[in-house]
Design a protein around this motif. Structure first.
Motif, PDB file in Angstrom:
ATOM      1  N   UNK A  10       0.835  -1.207   0.000  1.00  0.00           N
ATOM      2  CA  UNK A  10       0.000   0.000   0.000  1.00  0.00           C
ATOM      3  C   UNK A  10       0.870   1.256   0.000  1.00  0.00           C
ATOM      4  N   UNK A  11       1.934   1.257   0.780  1.00  0.00           N
ATOM      5  CA  UNK A  11       2.844   2.407   0.815  1.00  0.00           C
ATOM      6  C   UNK A  11       3.492   2.614  -0.555  1.00  0.00           C
ATOM      7  N   UNK A  12       3.932   1.532  -1.173  1.00  0.00           N
ATOM      8  CA  UNK A  12       4.533   1.644  -2.508  1.00  0.00           C
ATOM      9  C   UNK A  12       3.524   2.211  -3.500  1.00  0.00           C
ATOM     10  N   UNK A  13       2.287   1.733  -3.419  1.00  0.00           N
ATOM     11  CA  UNK A  13       1.234   2.259  -4.290  1.00  0.00           C
ATOM     12  C   UNK A  13       1.015   3.750  -4.031  1.00  0.00           C
ATOM     13  N   UNK A  14       0.916   4.150  -2.769  1.00  0.00           N
ATOM     14  CA  UNK A  14       0.702   5.556  -2.425  1.00  0.00           C
ATOM     15  C   UNK A  14       1.849   6.438  -2.907  1.00  0.00           C
ATOM     16  N   UNK A  15       3.052   5.848  -3.025  1.00  0.00           N
ATOM     17  CA  UNK A  15       4.223   6.588  -3.501  1.00  0.00           C
ATOM     18  C   UNK A  15       4.377   6.547  -5.009  1.00  0.00           C
ATOM     19  N   UNK A  16       3.379   5.996  -5.716  1.00  0.00           N
ATOM     20  CA  UNK A  16       3.385   6.043  -7.177  1.00  0.00           C
ATOM     21  C   UNK A  16       3.905   4.804  -7.886  1.00  0.00           C
ATOM     22  N   UNK A  17       4.149   3.723  -7.193  1.00  0.00           N
ATOM     23  CA  UNK A  17       4.638   2.490  -7.811  1.00  0.00           C
ATOM     24  C   UNK A  17       3.498   1.818  -8.581  1.00  0.00           C
ATOM     25  N   UNK A  18       3.581   1.836  -9.913  1.00  0.00           N
ATOM     26  CA  UNK A  18       2.520   1.273 -10.749  1.00  0.00           C
ATOM     27  C   UNK A  18       2.417  -0.241 -10.617  1.00  0.00           C
ATOM     28  N   UNK A  19       3.546  -0.905 -10.347  1.00  0.00           N
ATOM     29  CA  UNK A  19       3.502  -2.355 -10.145  1.00  0.00           C
ATOM     30  C   UNK A  19       2.704  -2.693  -8.884  1.00  0.00           C
TER      31      UNK A  19
END
Length: 194
Positions: A10-19
């Motif tokens: 979730x943190x990676x997603x919130x930081x813009x990680x498209x994967x």
């Protein structure tokens, strides 16, 4: 372990990680579809609600709250969206924000080889479908999706005590219904819903 993994994704997603976003969509979209279909058989509303949810998530990712349970977060968000879309649909009349349609249904698809186990599960699913919609949804979120009582309360927008009350009422009604069907079903039910 899962909570830490969910938090990281979730943190990676919130930081813009498209994967990470792709992973979230691929992992949860079918579960969300299954949940939304319990409110309506109108697949257009279901698909639109899920599409709108993921579109909004993608557009507002920086503003989203952290979570260590992605499924809980998505179920809660989708429930609000699906009920809002049902309110807008002329074929549904939902006046109260937390009210759910009467057609919320549970089913069980058994992959078991044991015919007796399958029969017991069918009887259990049939008995659960006799419950009022709110109790069915509580049972679904608690036992089918393994959410905590607090998470169920938040998804359904009810207080914590209501969840416990719904579970107790549902179990009492299920015991009454299943007692007339088979004692072995009651034993099976107790084994899995303790």
């Amino acid at each position: 372990m899962q909570k830490n993994f969910d938090y990281e994704i979730w943190q990676r997603f919130r930081n813009g990680d498209e994967k990470a976003f792709t992973y979230i969509f691929d992992t949860y979209h079918l579960q969300l579809f299954e949940y939304a279909r319990r409110f309506t058989m109108n697949e257009d509303i279901v698909r639109d609600s899920i599409q709108d949810l993921f579109f909004e998530l993608a557009n507002k990712k920086e503003k989203l709250s952290p979570t260590d349970n992605i499924l809980f977060y998505l179920l809660k968000s989708l429930r609000l969206r699906i009920l809002g879309n049902l309110r807008k649909d002329k074929n549904h009349n939902i006046e109260v924000k937390s009210e759910i349609p009467d057609e919320f249904l549970l089913s069980y698809a058994a992959d078991a080889d044991d015919l007796e186990k399958e029969l017991r599960l069918d009887l259990l699913a049939e008995a659960v479908n006799r419950l009022p919609a709110r109790q069915k949804e509580t049972i679904y979120l608690k036992f089918y999706k393994n959410l905590s009582n607090a998470e169920v309360a938040e998804v359904m927008q009810v207080n914590y005590q209501s969840v416990g009350n719904n579970i107790q009422k549902a179990i009492h009604k299920l015991k009454a219904v299943l007692q007339s069907s088979s004692d072995s079903v009651i034993l099976f039910f107790h084994k899995y819903l303790r």
